[in-house]
Design an enzyme around this catalytic site. Structure first.
Site, PDB file in Angstrom:
ATOM      1  N   HIS A   1     -32.535 -13.209 -32.896  1.00 44.50           N
ATOM      2  CA  HIS A   1     -31.813 -14.132 -34.028  1.00 44.50           C
ATOM      3  C   HIS A   1     -32.338 -14.165 -34.739  1.00 44.50           C
ATOM      4  O   HIS A   1     -31.791 -14.409 -36.218  1.00 44.50           O
ATOM      5  CB  HIS A   1     -30.847 -14.851 -33.490  1.00 44.50           C
TER       6      HIS A   1
ATOM      7  N   GLU B   1     -26.975 -14.281 -19.467  1.00 46.80           N
ATOM      8  CA  GLU B   1     -26.608 -14.967 -20.105  1.00 46.80           C
ATOM      9  C   GLU B   1     -25.638 -14.590 -19.990  1.00 46.80           C
ATOM     10  O   GLU B   1     -24.668 -15.019 -20.694  1.00 46.80           O
ATOM     11  CB  GLU B   1     -26.635 -14.662 -21.604  1.00 46.80           C
TER      12      GLU B   1
ATOM     13  N   ASP C   1     -24.585 -18.940 -24.618  1.00 48.59           N
ATOM     14  CA  ASP C   1     -23.961 -17.103 -24.168  1.00 48.59           C
ATOM     15  C   ASP C   1     -23.414 -17.488 -23.092  1.00 48.59           C
ATOM     16  O   ASP C   1     -22.310 -16.775 -22.620  1.00 48.59           O
ATOM     17  CB  ASP C   1     -25.437 -16.191 -24.461  1.00 48.59           C
TER      18      ASP C   1
END
Length: 264
Positions: free
Chosen positions: A47, A151, A177
């Site tokens: 990210h 996740e 997530d």
């Protein structure tokens, strides 16, 4: 140069390890974090805005400290894994692992034959001190820490098989997530999410592999450790900066409003 992986040794010894996230690829943040004394930090290439070159600078910032630099790669792509491993990552965090087959491919990308499928150019890579570390090939599999993130709901269902893969050192549960995977984005403290986390923990614990996570709604990092997690990453550089900046600006707004009233 390859060195003793303190984080991996601590986890094998059952010791709790505490760290934080780095979203910025600026090595100054890494240096401050490492010198502060955190057991590890995670440079987020999934990210964040960093790449292999900036990751090297970040790893250099930690190299003269006791902190372990962990790199979260963007995906389980074998080429990315090999490049980051050759660049000298002491620990790799791989997101969105859902099956044992994927976990095996990750390990294969990080291990040299006959244990894996990693291409061998050890004598020119930073990981081996550009060939100065003559014992690199003898030590690399023992020192490199491989962490896989579960996740999704599918990942939870396959958690035991994923944890059983030889070479997977730590299983990291990502609640954010995970909540999104069942249509409840951001609701990390919801009973349905808690049930999946409990299911994952129950599946992994018999394997003896350490569990890792982040704080979630209703669970502080202290409570995560109390619940049996050995590895917790809490907070991030950009979050801390934003919170401090917002607080400072609110102070300014209060001061400005007061002085305007006084002036009137």
């Amino acid at each position: 140069m390859i060195r003793k992986n303190r984080l991996k040794a601590n986890l094998k010894a059952g010791q709790k390890s505490f760290g934080m996230w780095l979203q910025s690829p600026d090595p100054t943040f890494a240096e401050i974090t490492a010198l502060t004394g955190f057991d590890f930090f995670i440079l987020d290439l999934e990210h964040g805005t960093g790449d292999v070159l900036t990751a090297v600078d970040v790893m250099r910032a930690a190299a003269c400290t006791n902190s372990t630099a962990m790199i979260r790669v963007p995906s389980s792509d074998p080429i990315t894994l090999r490049r980051i491993a050759d660049a000298g990552a002491e620990a790799l965090l791989v997101p969105m692992v859902e099956t044992a087959e994927e976990a095996k491919r990750i390990v294969d990308a990080c291990r040299f034959p006959p244990l894996g499928k990693r291409g061998n150019a050890w004598d020119i890579t930073r990981a081996a001190g550009y060939g100065i570390a003559k014992d690199y090939m003898e030590r690399v599999h023992d020192e490199l820490l491989i962490v896989v993130q579960i996740e999704t709901e599918l990942g939870v269902k396959n958690a035991r098989a994923i944890a059983d893969v030889d070479g997977v050192d730590v299983v990291f549960i990502g609640p954010t997530d995970l909540s999104g995977s069942i249509g409840m984005p951001g609701q990390t403290g919801a009973p349905e999410v808690e049930a999946l986390i409990a299911e994952c923990i129950a599946a992994v614990e018999p394997t003896g592999k350490p569990l890792a996570t982040v704080p979630r709604r209703g669970k502080t990092w202290q409570q995560a450790f109390d619940d049996g997690f050995l590895f917790v990453a809490a907070g991030s550089d950009l979050h801390y900066f934003r919170v401090a900046a917002e607080a400072q600006f609110r102070d300014w707004q209060a001061y400005a409003a007061k002085t305007r009233v006084a002036a009137e």
